[in-house]
Design an enzyme around this catalytic site. Structure first.
Site, PDB file in Angstrom:
ATOM      1  N   ALA B  11       0.731  -1.283   0.127  1.00 12.88           N
ATOM      2  CA  ALA B  11       0.079  -0.053   0.108  1.00 12.88           C
ATOM      3  C   ALA B  11       0.966   1.135   0.041  1.00 12.88           C
ATOM      4  O   ALA B  11       0.809   2.195   0.709  1.00 12.88           O
ATOM      5  CB  ALA B  11      -0.849   0.005   1.272  1.00 12.88           C
ATOM      6  N   TYR B  13       2.692   4.394  -2.722  1.00 14.02           N
ATOM      7  CA  TYR B  13       2.172   5.122  -3.794  1.00 14.02           C
ATOM      8  C   TYR B  13       1.473   4.474  -4.925  1.00 14.02           C
ATOM      9  O   TYR B  13       0.333   4.782  -5.186  1.00 14.02           O
ATOM     10  CB  TYR B  13       3.243   6.212  -4.346  1.00 14.02           C
ATOM     11  CG  TYR B  13       3.496   6.873  -3.392  1.00 14.02           C
ATOM     12  CD1 TYR B  13       2.706   8.164  -3.287  1.00 14.02           C
ATOM     13  CD2 TYR B  13       4.672   6.946  -2.642  1.00 14.02           C
ATOM     14  CE1 TYR B  13       3.321   9.231  -2.258  1.00 14.02           C
ATOM     15  CE2 TYR B  13       4.976   7.668  -1.703  1.00 14.02           C
ATOM     16  CZ  TYR B  13       4.382   8.991  -1.612  1.00 14.02           C
ATOM     17  OH  TYR B  13       4.675   9.870  -0.663  1.00 14.02           O
ATOM     18  N   ASN B  37      -1.027  -5.523   2.875  1.00 12.02           N
ATOM     19  CA  ASN B  37      -0.032  -4.759   3.325  1.00 12.02           C
ATOM     20  C   ASN B  37       0.741  -5.069   4.634  1.00 12.02           C
ATOM     21  O   ASN B  37      -0.033  -5.837   5.550  1.00 12.02           O
ATOM     22  CB  ASN B  37      -0.317  -3.413   3.385  1.00 12.02           C
ATOM     23  CG  ASN B  37       0.599  -2.412   3.456  1.00 12.02           C
ATOM     24  OD1 ASN B  37       1.613  -2.230   2.397  1.00 12.02           O
ATOM     25  ND2 ASN B  37       0.782  -1.539   4.386  1.00 12.02           N
ATOM     26  N   VAL B  81       4.130 -10.329   3.186  1.00  8.87           N
ATOM     27  CA  VAL B  81       4.514 -11.686   1.794  1.00  8.87           C
ATOM     28  C   VAL B  81       5.915 -12.197   2.101  1.00  8.87           C
ATOM     29  O   VAL B  81       6.863 -11.521   2.163  1.00  8.87           O
ATOM     30  CB  VAL B  81       4.237 -10.598   0.463  1.00  8.87           C
ATOM     31  CG1 VAL B  81       4.559 -11.500  -0.781  1.00  8.87           C
ATOM     32  CG2 VAL B  81       3.190  -9.817   0.365  1.00  8.87           C
ATOM     33  N   GLU B 171      17.109  16.517   1.625  1.00 12.99           N
ATOM     34  CA  GLU B 171      16.208  16.731   2.380  1.00 12.99           C
ATOM     35  C   GLU B 171      16.096  16.615   3.894  1.00 12.99           C
ATOM     36  O   GLU B 171      15.728  17.238   4.887  1.00 12.99           O
ATOM     37  CB  GLU B 171      14.735  15.999   1.946  1.00 12.99           C
ATOM     38  CG  GLU B 171      14.155  16.705   0.542  1.00 12.99           C
ATOM     39  CD  GLU B 171      12.885  16.216   0.229  1.00 12.99           C
ATOM     40  OE1 GLU B 171      12.643  14.997   0.463  1.00 12.99           O
ATOM     41  OE2 GLU B 171      12.192  17.128  -0.263  1.00 12.99           O
ATOM     42  N   ASP B 298       8.781   1.489  -6.854  1.00 11.64           N
ATOM     43  CA  ASP B 298      10.413   1.427  -6.767  1.00 11.64           C
ATOM     44  C   ASP B 298      11.028   0.342  -7.377  1.00 11.64           C
ATOM     45  O   ASP B 298      12.121   0.169  -7.545  1.00 11.64           O
ATOM     46  CB  ASP B 298      10.960   1.425  -5.359  1.00 11.64           C
ATOM     47  CG  ASP B 298      10.636   3.065  -4.806  1.00 11.64           C
ATOM     48  OD1 ASP B 298      10.317   3.756  -5.445  1.00 11.64           O
ATOM     49  OD2 ASP B 298      10.942   3.011  -3.623  1.00 11.64           O
ATOM     50  N   ALA B 314       7.968   8.854  -6.040  1.00  9.51           N
ATOM     51  CA  ALA B 314       6.465   8.943  -5.596  1.00  9.51           C
ATOM     52  C   ALA B 314       5.592   9.127  -6.825  1.00  9.51           C
ATOM     53  O   ALA B 314       4.540   8.613  -7.146  1.00  9.51           O
ATOM     54  CB  ALA B 314       6.030   9.840  -4.457  1.00  9.51           C
ATOM     55  N   LYS B 374       5.687  22.783  -2.521  1.00 14.38           N
ATOM     56  CA  LYS B 374       5.908  21.147  -1.787  1.00 14.38           C
ATOM     57  C   LYS B 374       4.706  20.925  -0.930  1.00 14.38           C
ATOM     58  O   LYS B 374       4.342  19.830  -0.925  1.00 14.38           O
ATOM     59  CB  LYS B 374       7.250  21.499  -1.121  1.00 14.38           C
ATOM     60  CG  LYS B 374       7.723  20.232  -0.417  1.00 14.38           C
ATOM     61  CD  LYS B 374       8.749  19.270  -1.569  1.00 14.38           C
ATOM     62  CE  LYS B 374       9.091  18.012  -0.835  1.00 14.38           C
ATOM     63  NZ  LYS B 374       9.574  16.847  -1.679  1.00 14.38           N
TER      64      LYS B 374
END
Lengths: 397, 397
Positions: B11, B13, B37, B81, B171, B298, B314, B374
């Protein structure tokens, strides 16, 4: 002519109350008063169990000393006292030249009493000062934050052992009872995984308290998940937890020792006669054989009418400080000192945010009444040292 | 007749966007959709650097999945999983029977890419998930809380090394620049004792960003006390810090690695062809040689017109999820799928609370303008998954 030098060591209840009293009563140029303290702030020792548990912002328990003193009346020296030399009337400091004194007020507080328990000093935390309790809070949070980050769940990360069920021990446990559900929510931990164990060697919690109140406290705490081990000394504290007498081992990443205090070692090192580090002061709060060496607070030892020592409390230190400042002023002015007599105003022990037990105004109290009375007590202290403005600032916190 | 089974793994993006899209577009009884998830919540990966630094409540970055799904449209399975079996069209779970699928959407995210740096996996922290970043925040605080509790001041407690000066690295450093003064105040630590070192093997920070913006970011961060080591690979990470190429050693109690990600190892283990763990998907986001095995986020690898891989973001995962849900619905209804094409809407990197750099609507931005843009971006995501109510809830946070 040089002014008489009064040096006060320590800005705890006793030292600060003495200093504030001197500041109020002394006229200009009557004496040179110096207050020495390790930190630039006073901390409210009786509140430390709350920031230790993480239920109170540590800044509530902290008061900047500079804001309490009038510079023209009291000189403040921030430094560490390394040695007291009554022979030469000198105080040795870590960071500067020794200070000379004519009158010394020793109020440097206590050291933990470990009763020789192996590994305690190395592996346990102590509720002693602001730096220490901030670390306890962070330690507990850090342990909780690790739990969900490894495949094998290490339950000892969530086990907290509190050694000692005296005043501080019970109050700390009471705060943890409030704090643990918050931590569980914050770190996604099931409440039932957390253990909070309070271990006490004596046959009761809160020795000296009324039995009915003790029962109330224990029942409240047990209902909130606290496990008690009464009449059970800790035999050893290790990096992995504690071993109790009888062989029970409790795996725990967090052991906090609240089992008692002894006098400050600087007194013994100065050649002063002590019992468990504490000085049996005379009726004027003087160390035996000294005319100019006063001891207040946790390092002083005073007996009640039945010949039993009063426990070292904030209330005792505060009364000593008030009394001593008046005596010192009297002495400076050629008057005579009055003997000190402790008058108990009652005792209240908190059990977390909303409950407490104790005696005040000669009446037994429990629950929220006692809790409110306890809060008023805090505010009274802020009023005594910093007046209305400090009191309101803290009350609004 | 059995309904076609769509199983979405993860779960994040990509997975969440696919699920929310299916939930919106599918009619009753058109398909059986299951979302699997590990946690009962979604977390906003692009915000994780903030709770990691301690500048944002981790709950802001967290959204309970149950609140996003309509039970009659999507079944939610909270489990881990353990294996994907494309041959038998089965998903193996840690806690229950395997799930059968007709269509699989693999969105289980990435694993850290350590580039073989010795000791990194064992000794560094990774900004990966909510449990992890809460521990990073607590770790940093715990180190600071220890500093004043020992006689010898251990400066490495106050040294933070951030490995990697890509998006997340910069960041995170930006947040720490805001956070460090707060920590210093909170734990009575002089600011100049704290070191924040950002180490990057590549010849620039923020590779791929506009040069002017890179310069702005570096200057801003350097002015706020960040030390950069550019073109300097980390050779080894130890429990005591890092050793850089060229021999410089940095003693540090906190090393956070942000130097890159690779695909989820479950894909390789399932026999899917990968490059650095990522699957070069076809124009319909399918794993090579599979008609029913889609990869988003990803772990998917997509190339731009110049034949260079898009970085995993994302934005990419969100567009994939939106596109894939429509394609799946089309396929279920006998229609044909449309090829996926990534459309960059720009990129913004935050530099702490009040500043950012980036490109949006084709324009270069810096400072507070970029910072506000942002924030709007965050809110847009909350709107996409949870509508106006979630967006307002988060905006008011």
């Amino acid at each position: 002519m040089a002014l008489p030098k009064i040096v006060v060591l320590g800005a705890g209840y006793g030292g600060l109350m003495t200093t504030v009293g001197l500041q109020k009563e002394l006229n200009h140029q009557e004496a040179e008063v110096t207050l020495v303290n390790l930190n630039p702030y006073h901390y409210v020792t009786t509140k430390l169990h709350e920031p230790a548990a993480g239920t109170l912002d540590p800044d509530y328990a902290r008061v900047e000393i500079a804001g309490l003193l009038k510079q023209e009346k009291v000189r403040f020296v921030q430094d560490e006292v390394t040695r007291v030399d009554p022979e030469n009337k000198e105080i040795h400091l870590a960071g500067r030249e020794p200070l000379k004194y004519d009158y010394l007020v020793f109020g440097l507080g206590s050291a933990p009493e470990t009763f020789g328990i192996k590994g305690l000093l190395e592996n346990a935390f102590f509720i002693r000062n602001l730096n220490g309790v901030r670390q306890i809070r962070e330690h507990i949070e850090y342990m909780f934050s690790q739990y969900n980050n490894s495949e094998e769940k290490r339950d000892e990360l969530l086990t907290i052992v509190v050694g000692g069920a005296g005043f501080t021990g019970i109050e700390f446990v009471g705060e943890l009872v409030d704090r643990i559900p918050e931590l569980c929510r914050q770190f996604d931990i099931p409440r039932e995984k957390v253990r909070l164990v309070n271990v006490e060697a004596a046959p009761t919690v809160l020795p000296g308290f009324d039995e009915e109140l003790v029962k109330y406290a224990m029942q409240y705490l047990e209902e909130h998940g606290v496990e008690f081990r009464i009449s059970t000394p800790i035999e050893e504290c290790t990096p992995n937890g504690v071993v109790l007498k009888g062989g029970e081992k409790i795996d725990s990443a967090t052991v906090v020792w609240t089992g008692g205090v002894r006098g400050n070692p600087l007194l013994e090192e100065a050649g002063i006669e002590t019992a468990r580090g504490r000085v049996k002061v005379d009726e004027y709060l003087r160390a035996p054989g000294h005319e100019d060496f006063f001891v207040v607070g946790d390092s002083s030892l005073i007996f009640n009418d039945e010949g039993r020592p009063f426990p070292p409390t904030a209330q005792m230190a505060t009364q000593q400080g008030q009394h001593l400042s008046s005596n010192l002023v009297a002495q400076l002015r050629g008057g005579s000192m009055k003997p000190f007599k402790f008058e108990s105003k009652g005792t209240l022990a908190s059990l977390g945010r909303g409950s407490a037990i104790g005696v005040a105004f000669g009446k037994k109290m429990t629950g929220s009444t006692a809790s409110i009375m306890k809060r008023l007590n805090d505010w009274r202290w802020f009023y005594m040292i910093g007046g209305l403005s400090l009191m309101f600032k803290k009350a609004k916190f």
